[in-house]
Scaffold this motif. Structure first.
Motif, PDB file in Angstrom:
ATOM      1  N   GLY A  48       0.785  -1.234   0.000  1.00 36.27           N
ATOM      2  CA  GLY A  48       0.000   0.000   0.000  1.00 36.27           C
ATOM      3  C   GLY A  48       0.814   1.280   0.000  1.00 36.27           C
ATOM      4  N   ALA A  49       2.155   1.183   0.008  1.00 36.77           N
ATOM      5  CA  ALA A  49       3.003   2.382   0.155  1.00 36.77           C
ATOM      6  C   ALA A  49       2.777   3.404  -0.955  1.00 36.77           C
ATOM      7  N   TRP A  50       2.846   2.977  -2.204  1.00 31.08           N
ATOM      8  CA  TRP A  50       2.727   3.905  -3.326  1.00 31.08           C
ATOM      9  C   TRP A  50       1.319   4.500  -3.420  1.00 31.08           C
ATOM     10  N   PRO A  51       0.250   3.699  -3.390  1.00 34.57           N
ATOM     11  CA  PRO A  51      -1.103   4.291  -3.401  1.00 34.57           C
ATOM     12  C   PRO A  51      -1.344   5.236  -2.220  1.00 34.57           C
ATOM     13  N   HIS A  52      -0.789   4.899  -1.056  1.00 34.97           N
ATOM     14  CA  HIS A  52      -0.973   5.756   0.116  1.00 34.97           C
ATOM     15  C   HIS A  52      -0.348   7.133  -0.101  1.00 34.97           C
ATOM     16  N   GLY A  53       0.850   7.123  -0.672  1.00 33.87           N
ATOM     17  CA  GLY A  53       1.517   8.393  -0.953  1.00 33.87           C
ATOM     18  C   GLY A  53       0.740   9.241  -1.950  1.00 33.87           C
ATOM     19  N   HIS A  59      -5.682  13.101  -2.869  1.00 37.84           N
ATOM     20  CA  HIS A  59      -7.021  12.702  -2.419  1.00 37.84           C
ATOM     21  C   HIS A  59      -7.936  12.422  -3.616  1.00 37.84           C
ATOM     22  N   SER A  60      -7.328  11.869  -4.656  1.00 36.65           N
ATOM     23  CA  SER A  60      -8.055  11.489  -5.864  1.00 36.65           C
ATOM     24  C   SER A  60      -8.175   9.974  -5.919  1.00 36.65           C
ATOM     25  N   VAL A  61      -9.403   9.479  -5.975  1.00 40.73           N
ATOM     26  CA  VAL A  61      -9.623   8.033  -6.049  1.00 40.73           C
ATOM     27  C   VAL A  61      -9.028   7.474  -7.339  1.00 40.73           C
ATOM     28  N   LEU A  62      -9.225   8.192  -8.447  1.00 40.83           N
ATOM     29  CA  LEU A  62      -8.722   7.728  -9.732  1.00 40.83           C
ATOM     30  C   LEU A  62      -7.205   7.600  -9.730  1.00 40.83           C
ATOM     31  N   LYS A  63      -6.522   8.604  -9.206  1.00 35.02           N
ATOM     32  CA  LYS A  63      -5.062   8.562  -9.161  1.00 35.02           C
ATOM     33  C   LYS A  63      -4.573   7.457  -8.219  1.00 35.02           C
ATOM     34  N   THR A  64      -5.317   7.225  -7.155  1.00 35.60           N
ATOM     35  CA  THR A  64      -4.948   6.158  -6.221  1.00 35.60           C
ATOM     36  C   THR A  64      -5.115   4.790  -6.874  1.00 35.60           C
ATOM     37  N   LEU A  65      -6.171   4.626  -7.664  1.00 35.92           N
ATOM     38  CA  LEU A  65      -6.365   3.369  -8.387  1.00 35.92           C
ATOM     39  C   LEU A  65      -5.248   3.157  -9.407  1.00 35.92           C
ATOM     40  N   GLN A  92      -5.377  -1.497   0.641  1.00 31.22           N
ATOM     41  CA  GLN A  92      -5.745  -1.806   2.023  1.00 31.22           C
ATOM     42  C   GLN A  92      -6.290  -0.560   2.715  1.00 31.22           C
ATOM     43  N   PRO A  93      -7.205  -0.721   3.659  1.00 30.83           N
ATOM     44  CA  PRO A  93      -7.961   0.417   4.209  1.00 30.83           C
ATOM     45  C   PRO A  93      -7.130   1.578   4.731  1.00 30.83           C
ATOM     46  N   GLU A  94      -5.949   1.316   5.301  1.00 31.55           N
ATOM     47  CA  GLU A  94      -5.157   2.410   5.852  1.00 31.55           C
ATOM     48  C   GLU A  94      -4.480   3.247   4.772  1.00 31.55           C
ATOM     49  N   VAL A  95      -4.609   2.834   3.530  1.00 30.95           N
ATOM     50  CA  VAL A  95      -4.179   3.701   2.427  1.00 30.95           C
ATOM     51  C   VAL A  95      -4.990   4.993   2.458  1.00 30.95           C
ATOM     52  N   PHE A  96      -6.254   4.880   2.824  1.00 30.79           N
ATOM     53  CA  PHE A  96      -7.165   6.025   2.796  1.00 30.79           C
ATOM     54  C   PHE A  96      -7.377   6.672   4.168  1.00 30.79           C
ATOM     55  N   SER A  97      -7.244   5.890   5.232  1.00 27.78           N
ATOM     56  CA  SER A  97      -7.461   6.434   6.566  1.00 27.78           C
ATOM     57  C   SER A  97      -6.665   5.622   7.584  1.00 27.78           C
ATOM     58  N   PRO A  98      -5.969   6.288   8.518  1.00 27.36           N
ATOM     59  CA  PRO A  98      -5.215   5.544   9.536  1.00 27.36           C
ATOM     60  C   PRO A  98      -6.108   4.757  10.479  1.00 27.36           C
ATOM     61  N   ASN A  99      -7.406   5.049  10.473  1.00 27.21           N
ATOM     62  CA  ASN A  99      -8.354   4.334  11.332  1.00 27.21           C
ATOM     63  C   ASN A  99      -9.349   3.505  10.521  1.00 27.21           C
ATOM     64  N   GLY A 100      -8.986   3.175   9.283  1.00 32.45           N
ATOM     65  CA  GLY A 100      -9.933   2.485   8.408  1.00 32.45           C
ATOM     66  C   GLY A 100      -9.883   0.975   8.444  1.00 32.45           C
ATOM     67  N   TYR A 101      -8.926   0.410   9.198  1.00 30.02           N
ATOM     68  CA  TYR A 101      -8.723  -1.040   9.146  1.00 30.02           C
ATOM     69  C   TYR A 101      -9.827  -1.831   9.844  1.00 30.02           C
ATOM     70  N   TRP A 102     -10.661  -1.154  10.620  1.00 35.82           N
ATOM     71  CA  TRP A 102     -11.743  -1.828  11.353  1.00 35.82           C
ATOM     72  C   TRP A 102     -12.708  -2.561  10.434  1.00 35.82           C
ATOM     73  N   ILE A 103     -12.732  -2.172   9.165  1.00 37.80           N
ATOM     74  CA  ILE A 103     -13.686  -2.758   8.216  1.00 37.80           C
ATOM     75  C   ILE A 103     -13.321  -4.196   7.839  1.00 37.80           C
ATOM     76  N   VAL A 104     -12.069  -4.592   8.059  1.00 33.52           N
ATOM     77  CA  VAL A 104     -11.575  -5.869   7.531  1.00 33.52           C
ATOM     78  C   VAL A 104     -12.330  -7.082   8.080  1.00 33.52           C
ATOM     79  N   PRO A 105     -12.441  -7.272   9.417  1.00 33.18           N
ATOM     80  CA  PRO A 105     -13.126  -8.490   9.903  1.00 33.18           C
ATOM     81  C   PRO A 105     -14.563  -8.624   9.412  1.00 33.18           C
ATOM     82  N   GLY A 106     -15.331  -7.537   9.505  1.00 30.82           N
ATOM     83  CA  GLY A 106     -16.726  -7.598   9.066  1.00 30.82           C
ATOM     84  C   GLY A 106     -16.852  -7.894   7.582  1.00 30.82           C
ATOM     85  N   LEU A 107     -15.975  -7.280   6.781  1.00 29.95           N
ATOM     86  CA  LEU A 107     -16.020  -7.491   5.334  1.00 29.95           C
ATOM     87  C   LEU A 107     -15.698  -8.937   4.983  1.00 29.95           C
ATOM     88  N   MET A 108     -14.656  -9.491   5.572  1.00 27.83           N
ATOM     89  CA  MET A 108     -14.242 -10.851   5.236  1.00 27.83           C
ATOM     90  C   MET A 108     -15.249 -11.888   5.736  1.00 27.83           C
TER      91      MET A 108
END
Length: 495
Positions: A48-53, A59-65, A92-108
């Motif tokens: 996730g390093a490059w997309p995170h940067g 803050h462009s979804v297209l550029k991140t993709l 991975q969720p923390e690419v977009f938010s440092p507190n976004g990883y909570w979504i992983v268990p519920g999603l999986m």
């Protein structure tokens, strides 16, 4: 006592379904509670390093993709060719938010439950016409067995990198099978499109799930294609998946990762086929020893399915049961092929997928076998629920007694592992220390970060600890993800 025994013998399956749903929901609560404690680690930072940067800059979804696609290209040449799951890893969720990883268990968990329910409902209710209560009971018991006894809880529920590489492909394979069955029955374009989309994604995924989907598709072509010619249209999504896999196989990174001997060898291929059956049989014996609770669940499934089949007419012939059992066993054993052929140590996600396919094929054998017996003996309506349960309950009681005698089996369940991790205070301690780390790593004024040492063993959660060597791999990917010049582990000061 007689009244209690009478209630057990006459309890409606709907009431049993309510109880099982309640047990299932309660069993998920400790897992979902840990959603507030999970964090990215190790591989999550690397992919996730490059997309995170790029996200931080634009803050462009297209550029991140686009950055995620660039990550796929980098890893395609240097490490692995599974282009679809690498693309997901890069997001991975923390690419977009440092507190976004909570979504992983519920999603999986949602993907596992949803995709499994679709296939079991179609086969048991839509195709065979069994009562919805029977389906609900069987499906919940299957999911309890699957989720509570995953060989690797980390790679199945709590770790993005591992879960998207194995749980997402499993779910896609199940969706593909669902689409195949519906297309074969109704010949609808939307089902065909669903299969094509799923097989396209599976072409760039970890190899077990596409192999599972392709073998099921092959079975349908051989045994159903002669009667329903439109099944042959499924050759197109099969070709799409094979083309995607060819792209994945040809990745230069595979050769770098596998060494100079990486490639196709006939002797190795033949040996792999033989070893698949050896390893498959050995692993089943291991399941019997390690997961007796799973087989108690299957005993209960057998009782409920017997009631459903014996009490009503099912318009399906169940021909050639021995051939069917052999095909299911072959499907299960085929899951060992990629790992055996590669000859390398497999990640925790591989045993998870093998276990999932074992449960699915075992259930398929159970349904087919009981259905065949009911048709062969022509017993529809001849047996009462009480009579059927009188045959099964003694065996179930023996199974439950074995579980009580070997209490360690239930202690190995995912729910117990999570509860122990929470009640011990380790989860709270881990969260406090991770927040301490994130405070340091997210501080823009710090370019050289010293992270206090943590325990790398975090129970059901994945944690790859940084090292004292600033050039260690975990240190490097953490540094790149957070844009630091140097990241190093130091000893924690005693209070």
């Amino acid at each position: 006592m007689k009244e209690v025994w009478k209630k057990i013998l006459e309890t409606d399956q709907k009431k049993i379904a309510y109880v099982l749903v309640f047990v299932f929901v309660v069993s998920l609560l400790p897992l979902l509670y840990l959603s507030g404690y999970v964090h990215a680690t190790g591989d999550d930072y690397g992919y996730g390093a490059w997309p995170h940067g790029i996200w931080l800059q634009s803050h462009s979804v297209l550029k991140t993709l686009k950055a995620a696609a660039h990550t796929v290209w980098m890893y395609y040449g240097s490490w692995q060719g599974t282009w679809f799951t690498v693309f997901l890893m890069a997001l991975q969720p923390e690419v977009f938010s440092p507190n976004g990883y909570w979504i992983v268990p519920g999603l999986m968990l949602g993907l596992t439950v949803g995709s499994t329910c679709l296939v079991t409902f179609y086969i048991l209710v839509t195709k065979l016409g069994l009562p919805k209560a029977t389906w609900c009971c069987v499906d919940i018991l299957l999911l309890l067995s699957m989720i509570q006894f995953f060989p690797s809880t980390k790679s199945a529920i709590f770790w993005w990198n591992g879960a998207v590489h194995y749980i997402v492909p499993y779910s896609l394979a199940m969706l593909a099978v669902y689409g195949m069955l519906r297309f074969g029955e109704r010949k609808r374009k939307r089902d065909f499109v669903l299969v094509c989309l799923c097989m396209f994604c599976l072409g760039g995924s970890s190899y077990l799930a596409p192999l599972f989907a392709l073998i099921v598709l092959f079975y349908l072509l051989v045994f159903a294609g002669r009667k329903k010619r439109h099944y042959y249209w499924l050759i197109i999504p099969a070709a799409i998946a094979l083309a995607g896999l060819a792209v994945s196989f040809c990745a230069p990174g595979n050769k770098r990762r596998g060494g100079e001997d990486f490639g196709f060898h006939w002797r190795l291929a033949v040996g792999t086929v033989i070893n698949c059956f050896v390893e498959g049989s050995r692993t089943i014996i291991g399941y019997v020893r390690e997961y007796p609770a799973v087989f108690v669940c299957f005993l209960l499934m057998a009782m409920l399915l017997t009631e459903a089949f014996f009490l009503q007419k099912v318009d399906f012939g169940f021909p050639l049961p021995l051939l069917f059992f052999g095909l299911m066993y072959g499907l299960y054993c085929a899951m060992f092929a990629p790992g055996l052929y590669a000859g390398v140590e497999v990640s925790g996600g591989v045993p998870n997928t093998v276990f999932q396919v074992f449960l699915l094929t075992f259930l398929a054998d159970l349904v087919y076998g009981i259905g065949w017996i009911s048709q062969k003996r022509n017993v529809q309506g001849a047996w009462s629920v009480g009579r059927i349960r009188l045959w099964f309950l003694p065996v179930l009681c023996i199974g439950l007694a074995c579980l009580f005698w070997r209490k360690g089996t239930l202690k190995e369940s995912t729910a117990y592992e999570c509860l122990a991790y929470i009640s011990s205070g380790q989860a709270k301690d881990y969260e406090e220390q991770m927040q301490e780390r994130l405070t340091l790593l997210l501080d823009p004024s710090l370019k050289e970060v010293e992270l206090p040492q943590m325990n790398a063993d975090q129970g059901p959660l994945m944690h790859m600890e940084v090292m004292e060597d600033p050039n260690a791999w975990t240190n490097t990917v953490t540094r790149e993800f957070f844009g630091k010049n140097r990241v190093v582990r130091v000893k924690r000061e005693e209070d």
